[in-house]
Write a protein that holds these residues in place. Structure first.
Motif, PDB file in Angstrom:
ATOM      1  N   LEU A  72      -7.648  26.731  35.714  1.00 50.57           N
ATOM      2  CA  LEU A  72      -8.720  27.716  35.535  1.00 50.57           C
ATOM      3  C   LEU A  72      -8.359  28.678  34.404  1.00 50.57           C
ATOM      4  O   LEU A  72      -7.209  29.128  34.306  1.00 50.57           O
ATOM      5  N   TYR A  73      -9.325  28.979  33.565  1.00 49.08           N
ATOM      6  CA  TYR A  73      -9.150  29.940  32.473  1.00 49.08           C
ATOM      7  C   TYR A  73     -10.155  31.061  32.690  1.00 49.08           C
ATOM      8  O   TYR A  73     -11.369  30.829  32.685  1.00 49.08           O
ATOM      9  N   ASP A  74      -9.655  32.273  32.912  1.00 50.46           N
ATOM     10  CA  ASP A  74     -10.524  33.401  33.279  1.00 50.46           C
ATOM     11  C   ASP A  74     -11.444  33.014  34.439  1.00 50.46           C
ATOM     12  O   ASP A  74     -12.642  33.331  34.445  1.00 50.46           O
ATOM     13  N   GLY A  75     -10.880  32.293  35.402  1.00 52.95           N
ATOM     14  CA  GLY A  75     -11.606  31.921  36.614  1.00 52.95           C
ATOM     15  C   GLY A  75     -12.509  30.711  36.491  1.00 52.95           C
ATOM     16  O   GLY A  75     -13.142  30.308  37.461  1.00 52.95           O
ATOM     17  N   LYS A  76     -12.571  30.095  35.300  1.00 55.03           N
ATOM     18  CA  LYS A  76     -13.486  28.966  35.088  1.00 55.03           C
ATOM     19  C   LYS A  76     -12.714  27.681  34.765  1.00 55.03           C
ATOM     20  O   LYS A  76     -11.698  27.722  34.082  1.00 55.03           O
ATOM     21  N   PRO A  77     -13.228  26.531  35.231  1.00 55.00           N
ATOM     22  CA  PRO A  77     -12.553  25.260  34.960  1.00 55.00           C
ATOM     23  C   PRO A  77     -13.011  24.606  33.657  1.00 55.00           C
ATOM     24  O   PRO A  77     -12.848  23.411  33.464  1.00 55.00           O
ATOM     25  N   GLU A  78     -13.609  25.412  32.748  1.00 55.10           N
ATOM     26  CA  GLU A  78     -14.176  24.864  31.521  1.00 55.10           C
ATOM     27  C   GLU A  78     -13.730  25.654  30.289  1.00 55.10           C
ATOM     28  O   GLU A  78     -13.321  26.804  30.396  1.00 55.10           O
ATOM     29  N   TYR A  79     -13.845  25.017  29.129  1.00 54.46           N
ATOM     30  CA  TYR A  79     -13.531  25.674  27.854  1.00 54.46           C
ATOM     31  C   TYR A  79     -14.410  25.073  26.769  1.00 54.46           C
ATOM     32  O   TYR A  79     -15.322  24.290  27.070  1.00 54.46           O
ATOM     33  N   PHE A  80     -14.161  25.414  25.488  1.00 54.87           N
ATOM     34  CA  PHE A  80     -15.013  24.960  24.389  1.00 54.87           C
ATOM     35  C   PHE A  80     -14.185  24.451  23.213  1.00 54.87           C
ATOM     36  O   PHE A  80     -13.162  25.048  22.853  1.00 54.87           O
ATOM     37  N   ALA A  81     -14.657  23.384  22.610  1.00 53.28           N
ATOM     38  CA  ALA A  81     -14.143  22.966  21.305  1.00 53.28           C
ATOM     39  C   ALA A  81     -14.852  23.805  20.246  1.00 53.28           C
ATOM     40  O   ALA A  81     -16.020  24.166  20.420  1.00 53.28           O
ATOM     41  N   ILE A  82     -14.126  24.123  19.170  1.00 50.58           N
ATOM     42  CA  ILE A  82     -14.719  24.932  18.103  1.00 50.58           C
ATOM     43  C   ILE A  82     -14.309  24.374  16.739  1.00 50.58           C
ATOM     44  O   ILE A  82     -13.370  23.568  16.641  1.00 50.58           O
ATOM     45  N   MET A  83     -15.011  24.785  15.708  1.00 49.88           N
ATOM     46  CA  MET A  83     -14.592  24.559  14.325  1.00 49.88           C
ATOM     47  C   MET A  83     -14.482  25.924  13.672  1.00 49.88           C
ATOM     48  O   MET A  83     -15.360  26.781  13.854  1.00 49.88           O
ATOM     49  N   VAL A  84     -13.400  26.121  12.932  1.00 51.21           N
ATOM     50  CA  VAL A  84     -13.143  27.423  12.319  1.00 51.21           C
ATOM     51  C   VAL A  84     -12.979  27.299  10.807  1.00 51.21           C
ATOM     52  O   VAL A  84     -12.582  26.252  10.287  1.00 51.21           O
ATOM     53  N   THR A  85     -13.283  28.392  10.124  1.00 49.28           N
ATOM     54  CA  THR A  85     -13.061  28.496   8.684  1.00 49.28           C
ATOM     55  C   THR A  85     -12.548  29.899   8.399  1.00 49.28           C
ATOM     56  O   THR A  85     -12.288  30.676   9.334  1.00 49.28           O
ATOM     57  N   HIS A  86     -12.381  30.241   7.125  1.00 46.80           N
ATOM     58  CA  HIS A  86     -11.955  31.601   6.761  1.00 46.80           C
ATOM     59  C   HIS A  86     -13.099  32.295   6.013  1.00 46.80           C
ATOM     60  O   HIS A  86     -14.001  31.630   5.470  1.00 46.80           O
ATOM     61  N   PRO A  87     -13.110  33.612   6.000  1.00 45.02           N
ATOM     62  CA  PRO A  87     -14.269  34.365   5.489  1.00 45.02           C
ATOM     63  C   PRO A  87     -14.658  34.051   4.049  1.00 45.02           C
ATOM     64  O   PRO A  87     -15.837  34.114   3.700  1.00 45.02           O
ATOM     65  N   GLU A  88     -13.682  33.730   3.200  1.00 45.38           N
ATOM     66  CA  GLU A  88     -13.997  33.502   1.786  1.00 45.38           C
ATOM     67  C   GLU A  88     -14.435  32.078   1.481  1.00 45.38           C
ATOM     68  O   GLU A  88     -14.703  31.741   0.322  1.00 45.38           O
ATOM     69  N   SER A  89     -14.520  31.217   2.488  1.00 46.00           N
ATOM     70  CA  SER A  89     -14.810  29.807   2.236  1.00 46.00           C
ATOM     71  C   SER A  89     -16.251  29.555   1.819  1.00 46.00           C
ATOM     72  O   SER A  89     -16.562  28.541   1.183  1.00 46.00           O
ATOM     73  N   GLY A  90     -17.159  30.449   2.220  1.00 43.96           N
ATOM     74  CA  GLY A  90     -18.577  30.220   1.953  1.00 43.96           C
ATOM     75  C   GLY A  90     -19.194  29.221   2.914  1.00 43.96           C
ATOM     76  O   GLY A  90     -20.338  28.791   2.731  1.00 43.96           O
ATOM     77  N   ILE A  91     -18.458  28.852   3.940  1.00 44.25           N
ATOM     78  CA  ILE A  91     -18.934  27.872   4.928  1.00 44.25           C
ATOM     79  C   ILE A  91     -19.531  28.613   6.120  1.00 44.25           C
ATOM     80  O   ILE A  91     -18.873  29.459   6.725  1.00 44.25           O
ATOM     81  N   ASN A  92     -20.781  28.271   6.448  1.00 42.12           N
ATOM     82  CA  ASN A  92     -21.444  28.911   7.578  1.00 42.12           C
ATOM     83  C   ASN A  92     -21.865  27.935   8.668  1.00 42.12           C
ATOM     84  O   ASN A  92     -22.210  28.348   9.771  1.00 42.12           O
ATOM     85  N   ASN A  93     -21.870  26.648   8.330  1.00 40.85           N
ATOM     86  CA  ASN A  93     -22.267  25.632   9.303  1.00 40.85           C
ATOM     87  C   ASN A  93     -21.666  24.294   8.906  1.00 40.85           C
ATOM     88  O   ASN A  93     -21.009  24.177   7.864  1.00 40.85           O
ATOM     89  N   VAL A  94     -21.915  23.283   9.718  1.00 41.70           N
ATOM     90  CA  VAL A  94     -21.323  21.962   9.468  1.00 41.70           C
ATOM     91  C   VAL A  94     -21.821  21.362   8.158  1.00 41.70           C
ATOM     92  O   VAL A  94     -21.069  20.683   7.449  1.00 41.70           O
ATOM     93  N   ALA A  95     -23.073  21.620   7.797  1.00 37.81           N
ATOM     94  CA  ALA A  95     -23.609  21.079   6.538  1.00 37.81           C
ATOM     95  C   ALA A  95     -22.816  21.582   5.334  1.00 37.81           C
ATOM     96  O   ALA A  95     -22.649  20.869   4.330  1.00 37.81           O
ATOM     97  N   ASP A  96     -22.282  22.805   5.442  1.00 41.52           N
ATOM     98  CA  ASP A  96     -21.508  23.390   4.341  1.00 41.52           C
ATOM     99  C   ASP A  96     -20.120  22.769   4.201  1.00 41.52           C
ATOM    100  O   ASP A  96     -19.402  23.053   3.233  1.00 41.52           O
TER     101      ASP A  96
END
Length: 292
Positions: free
Chosen positions: A110-134
């Motif tokens: 359990l994480y914070d009482g929940k048996p679930e979590y999330f996959a994510i994609m990350v970038t850095h602020p200067e990349s100009g990337i806002n979504n998967v298309a970018d």
């Protein structure tokens, strides 16, 4: 000559005693507890999960040997080939171990009482990337191929969008979750796959700065990491019940023994194979899991 008949009962008794001792020794044989590399390095990982191993040893009345396995794929294989008796491993690693050697989940963390979590994609602020298309034509990193959030789930998403990662990115890497976050915030990578728990932990530990890590995609909820046992151990229902009871006790014990689990982890809940169906479905959809 008359001694021989008299010795027979004695020898039989000695033989029975030796068999009893042998059985006792087998009962006390250490359980091999394999844990994935949740922390930045093996030493920290061992130190983090040693209290849990000690708790299990006391609750089960049997020595427990802790060993960190540095890849999810490796941990799944070790559970499959008998090098590990009990494993704390990612969802995809569990599904692989279940598929290849009938390893069975008994509990979910359990994480914070929940048996679930999330996959994510990350970038850095200067990349100009806002979504998967970018992301097209940029550099991207997956986790190792035994990772749920670092590989399977983002790959499944890309395929659902008609994206071939080998052609979509200018450079594609496979590395560890911590390295992905570190290289992204440093601008050495344009983007990468991770999971929310790891990103949160690295920010809290001061390993990365929140303002340098930008989430551009998040998955649907995924089942948390599994505690699984080998096929042989799963057949021992008394042992499985005892293990589940020991794991259920961790949540209440955290009030007085906070070091039993890392920050935000709040215990375990009994689970079964059906809970990991979304991961199995993603494996089948991507062709990374062969149908049985």
């Amino acid at each position: 000559m008359t001694l021989v008949p008299r010795l027979k009962p004695l020898l039989a008794a000695v033989g029975l005693s030796l068999l009893t001792l042998s059985a006792s020794a087998q009962q006390l044989a250490p359980l091999k507890f394999g844990v994935g590399l949740f922390q930045p390095d093996k030493e920290r990982n061992d130190a983090t999960y040693r209290p849990l191993a000690q708790h299990l040893a006391a609750a089960l009345g049997r020595p427990v040997e802790l060993r960190t396995v540095d890849s999810w794929e490796g941990l799944a294989k070790s559970l499959a080939n008998g090098e590990t008796d009990i494993g704390l491993l990612g969802p995809w690693g569990y599904v692989l171990a279940h598929q290849s050697a009938k390893a069975q989940v008994v509990s979910t963390i359990l994480y914070d009482g929940k048996p679930e979590y999330f996959a994510i994609m990350v970038t850095h602020p200067e990349s100009g990337i806002n979504n998967v298309a970018d992301l097209k034509g940029r550099t991207f990193a997956f986790g190792d191929k035994g990772s749920t959030s670092g590989y399977l789930i983002p790959l499944h998403f890309f395929m659902s969008q008609g994206i071939d990662p080998d052609k979509y990115f200018s450079k594609l890497l496979y590395t560890k979750h911590q390295a992905i976050e570190t290289q992204v915030v440093a601008g050495q990578l344009d983007a990468g796959a991770d999971y929310n728990r790891n990103r949160n932990a690295m920010i809290e530990q001061g390993l990365i700065k929140a303002e340098r890590s930008k989430i551009i995609w998040q998955s649907a909820p995924l089942p948390n990491d599994a505690v699984a046992v080998s096929e042989a151990l799963f057949k021992d229902k008394a042992f499985v019940g005892k293990l589940q009871t020991a794991l259920e006790a961790v949540g209440p014990l955290l009030k007085t023994q906070a070091n039993l689990l890392p920050a935000h982890y709040t215990g375990f809940v009994n689970s079964d194979n059906a809970f990991y169906k979304p991961i199995r479905d993603a494996g089948l959809a991507t062709g990374k899991l062969a149908p049985k």
